[in-house]
Design a protein around this motif. Structure first.
Motif, PDB file in Angstrom:
ATOM      1  N   ALA A  10      -8.413   4.673   6.177  1.00 23.16           N
ATOM      2  CA  ALA A  10      -9.079   3.587   6.910  1.00 23.16           C
ATOM      3  C   ALA A  10      -8.520   2.232   6.484  1.00 23.16           C
ATOM      4  O   ALA A  10      -8.242   1.361   7.321  1.00 23.16           O
ATOM      5  CB  ALA A  10     -10.585   3.634   6.674  1.00 23.16           C
ATOM      6  N   LYS A  11      -8.347   2.047   5.184  1.00 16.30           N
ATOM      7  CA  LYS A  11      -7.791   0.782   4.694  1.00 16.30           C
ATOM      8  C   LYS A  11      -6.333   0.643   5.106  1.00 16.30           C
ATOM      9  O   LYS A  11      -5.900  -0.430   5.510  1.00 16.30           O
ATOM     10  CB  LYS A  11      -7.919   0.686   3.172  1.00 16.30           C
ATOM     11  N   ARG A  12      -5.591   1.729   5.025  1.00 17.35           N
ATOM     12  CA  ARG A  12      -4.175   1.687   5.415  1.00 17.35           C
ATOM     13  C   ARG A  12      -4.046   1.291   6.883  1.00 17.35           C
ATOM     14  O   ARG A  12      -3.211   0.473   7.242  1.00 17.35           O
ATOM     15  CB  ARG A  12      -3.499   3.036   5.154  1.00 17.35           C
ATOM     16  N   ASP A  13      -4.921   1.833   7.726  1.00 21.33           N
ATOM     17  CA  ASP A  13      -4.907   1.487   9.138  1.00 21.33           C
ATOM     18  C   ASP A  13      -5.203   0.003   9.334  1.00 21.33           C
ATOM     19  O   ASP A  13      -4.574  -0.660  10.155  1.00 21.33           O
ATOM     20  CB  ASP A  13      -5.929   2.338   9.907  1.00 21.33           C
ATOM     21  N   LEU A  14      -6.142  -0.529   8.579  1.00 21.23           N
ATOM     22  CA  LEU A  14      -6.457  -1.957   8.661  1.00 21.23           C
ATOM     23  C   LEU A  14      -5.234  -2.791   8.295  1.00 21.23           C
ATOM     24  O   LEU A  14      -4.873  -3.725   9.006  1.00 21.23           O
ATOM     25  CB  LEU A  14      -7.624  -2.301   7.737  1.00 21.23           C
ATOM     26  N   TRP A  15      -4.581  -2.464   7.184  1.00 19.46           N
ATOM     27  CA  TRP A  15      -3.405  -3.230   6.738  1.00 19.46           C
ATOM     28  C   TRP A  15      -2.288  -3.153   7.772  1.00 19.46           C
ATOM     29  O   TRP A  15      -1.601  -4.146   8.023  1.00 19.46           O
ATOM     30  CB  TRP A  15      -2.897  -2.757   5.388  1.00 19.46           C
ATOM     31  N   PHE A  51       0.845  -1.184   0.000  1.00 16.65           N
ATOM     32  CA  PHE A  51       0.000   0.000   0.000  1.00 16.65           C
ATOM     33  C   PHE A  51       0.882   1.235   0.000  1.00 16.65           C
ATOM     34  O   PHE A  51       2.063   1.173   0.309  1.00 16.65           O
ATOM     35  CB  PHE A  51      -0.970   0.020   1.192  1.00 16.65           C
ATOM     36  N   THR A  52       0.290   2.339  -0.390  1.00 18.41           N
ATOM     37  CA  THR A  52       1.030   3.598  -0.458  1.00 18.41           C
ATOM     38  C   THR A  52       0.389   4.610   0.477  1.00 18.41           C
ATOM     39  O   THR A  52      -0.714   4.404   0.991  1.00 18.41           O
ATOM     40  CB  THR A  52       1.018   4.158  -1.897  1.00 18.41           C
TER      41      THR A  52
END
Length: 139
Positions: free
Chosen positions: A99-104, A92-93
């Motif tokens: 929200a998605k970055r936090d999940l990853w 991810f970048t």
């Protein structure tokens, strides 16, 4: 993140060396035969483990490999990172949805936490005590 045969077989090598820690060097041939794996493939995996300082090679007729330190001082995370690279479920970048970055990031941190809190000694103990089924999933 999918752990490839490199990571799985690397852990197999390290668990075998852990189980025999203090008994002298273990040959890759014996590990390959015991686990029905390709000796040639294990030879490819041992080099990065040696370069990372996790194992030492012993030359000679009764040579082989030994752990560079006690099994309770080497984690599954140490082995996986050497053979698989950084732990990340997805690439991810910074431009990704926060929200998605936090999940990853949380998934990555959870995986890393399990790998880094599980030593080779733990894995050998689970195997010897027959608790290995705790990690098996059947379909």
């Amino acid at each position: 993140m999918k752990i490839s045969t490199k990571g799985r077989y690397g852990l197999t090598i390290m668990m075998e060396l852990s189980a025999k820690f203090g008994e002298g060097p273990i040959s890759l041939k014996s590990i390959a035969e015991k686990n029905q794996l390709s000796e040639h493939y294990l030879e490819q995996l041992i080099a990065p483990l040696r370069n990372a300082g996790l194992v030492k090679s012993v030359r000679g007729a009764y040579g082989g490999y030994i752990l560079s330190k006690a099994a309770d001082q080497i984690t599954a995370g140490d082995v996986i990172r050497v053979l698989e690279g950084p732990i990340s479920p997805v690439d991810f970048t910074e431009e990704d949805d926060p929200a998605k970055r936090d999940l990853w990031l949380r998934i990555r941190d959870s995986i890393a936490s399990v790998l880094d809190s599980t030593t080779l000694g733990d894995l050998v103990t689970f195997k010897e005590e027959g608790q290995i089924d705790n990690y098996m999933f059947y379909i």
